[in-house]
Design an enzyme around this catalytic site. Structure first.
Site, short mmCIF file in Angstrom:
data_model
loop_
_atom_site.label_atom_id
_atom_site.label_comp_id
_atom_site.label_asym_id
_atom_site.label_seq_id
_atom_site.Cartn_x
_atom_site.Cartn_y
_atom_site.Cartn_z
N LYS A 1 0.87 -1.09 -0.01
CA LYS A 1 0.16 -0.16 -0.05
C LYS A 1 0.86 1.26 -0.02
CE LYS A 1 -3.78 -1.86 2.65
NZ LYS A 1 -4.91 -1.62 1.61
N ARG B 1 -10.37 -11.40 2.17
CA ARG B 1 -10.98 -12.57 1.30
C ARG B 1 -10.36 -13.97 1.53
NH1 ARG B 1 -11.41 -9.16 -4.13
NH2 ARG B 1 -11.45 -7.62 -2.39
#
Ligand code: BES
Ligand code: ZN
Ligand code: ZN
Length: 499
Positions: A279, A353
């Site tokens: 990120k 996920r």
């Protein structure tokens, strides 16, 4: 924090202040307001007339008056609630919280609350106490000075005609719920160097012991044996080993549907760097909150253990750190999940996920027939719904509707987004069963959900994307900034309504 709550006529209460709910554009003609207006020598009507107090949610005005007769208080706090027609029990939490924070700032210690809400008295009492408890939560655990040490110690609740036993019950439930929400917020607030997956396991274990829940923690070796290749692929780049935390609540007597087991599953990424798909530096600090879904499960399970509903519940938290170490997953790696499906990892920042894939399957293997998972899963849900609504998606419309209705009853806002074959097709991989991302910029929140759906078998399942609602960027009249404990109240309603 002491708290007491009994029905008394406000005029007998020995408190620092009286706090009264006032509706939007209300004329002080209602009996209670008229009395208060008289008590203050007409100051209530003067404030309203002058437009100084409008009664919008969060509005406050303080009036000083000379104690008269049996009234020992010398302050009256008006608290705005907005439209009278919309006012319901769950709004009382914000009214009580607003009064508490206002008075605390002025170093006052006690108040009498006139919530003026016609809903069920037990419900009103529960919400008043929950608001009282959650409103005093602060972020200053690690400050060595300038801590906010003021507390409002007690309040008394004034509800005409309410049964004391109902109020007592509502207040004690409210205290459990408020303290459990604060437990969730405490975990979410912890810095990631302190709250590692191992520490999250310890906190879960300590809590479980205190409230009487069964707690089991799987280490990486056990998860490896069980084939949780998807979850473990996220942990590989970190020096901190992953933990799979399971809490079990079994009621003394089960009045729920036979064979039913509710499973609450949480994303517990203790820090999300993005891994190799790293990120940008800006705002990366907020990724300490990436375990809030897990903290929500733990706080909710704590409340369940203390409220003792008559249905069983299991909580599963996947606690994992997402780091870009030498062993980290690479974009293009293929891993195998516990349910046998293969996953092509195309972006290591879509890690939530990957851990939930194995966690929801594990919950189902443990017997869960209805599953709600909570996760700060996608930035896309913030674009879609801002910080107002939690995104909800699921494989069974009736179950999704039920969760939305419970949220509404509890004073929380959930908004449904669709799933379906056309979306599921978007995560077909060229070389494996599924890939962990879809096309850039398209339906990000839905893609996250349909990925998790691949790992749900027969269970009814709802997914809550709390990325926009898990923490607040600014302080509110009834709440500090930071973690909000979103979904705890909605989930408790779901449990309550399943009895
Ligand atoms: N934890 C983040 C999602 C997030 C972003 C939560 C901002 C709260 C605030 C999640 O793991 C993530 O990075 N998701 C990616 C997915 C993408 C790579 C498909 C995202 O939303 O950008
Ligand atoms: Zn991520
Ligand atoms: Zn994440």
């Amino acid at each position: 924090m002491k708290s007491q709550g009994i029905t008394v006529n406000f005029s007998d209460a020995n408190v620092d202040a009286l706090a009264v709910a006032v509706f939007k554009d209300e004329k002080p003609t209602a009996a209670e307001l008229k009395d208060l207006d008289k008590l203050t020598g007409g100051l209530v009507s003067a404030l309203i007339k002058a437009g100084e107090f409008k009664g919008e949610p969060g509005d406050t005005a303080l009036v000083r008056f000379a104690p008269k007769g049996s009234v020992k208080a010398s302050r009256l706090l008006l608290v705005g609630v907005g439209e009278k027609a919309d006012y319901k029990a769950s709004d009382v939490a914000a009214v009580a919280g607003t009064a508490t924070r206002f008075l605390r700032k002025r170093n006052l210690k006690s108040f009498a609350l006139l919530p003026r809400c016609g809903s069920d008295a037990k419900d009103v009492a529960q919400n008043a106490m929950q608001g009282f408890v959650t409103s005093q939560y602060e972020l200053d655990k690690y400050k060595t000075k300038d801590k906010n040490e003021n507390t409002v110690d007690s309040f008394v609740l004034c509800i005409d005609g309410a049964k004391p036993a109902d109020l007592k019950d509502g207040l004690s439930r409210g205290q459990i719920i408020g303290e459990s929400m604060n437990f969730t917020r405490d975990l979410a607030n912890e810095p990631p160097n302190i709250l590692t997956p191992t520490e999250m396991g310890k906190r879960a274990q300590d809590m479980a012991k205190k409230v009487g829940l069964k707690c089991e923690i799987l280490d990486e070796a056990k998860m490896e044996k069980m084939g949780m290749g998807s979850l473990l692929s996220v942990s590989r780049g970190s020096a901190q080993p992953a933990k799979l935390i399971t809490l079990r609540y079994t009621p003394a007597k089960n009045t729920g549907k036979k064979g039913e087991l509710l499973g609450l599953v949480g994303k517990g990424i203790t820090f999300d760097t993005g891994g190799i798909s790293i990120k940008p530096a800006e705002n990366m600090d907020a990724m300490k909150y990436d375990m809030t879904g897990g903290a929500t499960v733990l706080g909710t399970m704590r409340a369940i253990a203390l409220l003792k509903p008559t249905v069983p519940v299991i909580g599963v938290v996947a606690a994992v750190e997402n780091m870009p170490g030498g062993n980290a997953s690479r974009p293009s790696d293929v891993v195998k999940a516990m349910n046998g499906k293969t996953v092509e990892i195309l972006n290591t920042d879509a890690e939530g996920r990957l851990i939930l894939a194995d966690a929801v399957h594990y919950a189902e293997m443990q017997g869960a027939t209805r599953i709600v998972d909570m996760a700060t899963l996608t930035g896309a849900v913030i674009i879609a719904l801002g910080d107002i609504n939690t995104g909800i998606l699921g494989n069974d419309q009736a179950f999704v509707d039920e969760v939305i209705a419970c949220a509404k009853e509890a004073g929380e806002e959930f908004w449904q987004l669709p799933v379906g074959k056309d979306y599921s097709r978007m995560i077909k991989s060229d070389i494996a069963d599924v890939k962990n991302i879809g096309p850039r910029g398209k339906a990000g929140t839905i893609i996250g959900a349909v990925f998790i759906q691949e790992f749900v078998d027969k269970a009814k399942w709802a997914h809550l994307d709390i990325a926009g609602t898990a923490w607040a960027d600014s302080v509110k009249p009834y709440q500090a900034k930071g973690p909000t404990a979103v979904a705890v109240r909605a989930l408790l309603k779901l449990v309550e309504n399943s009895q």
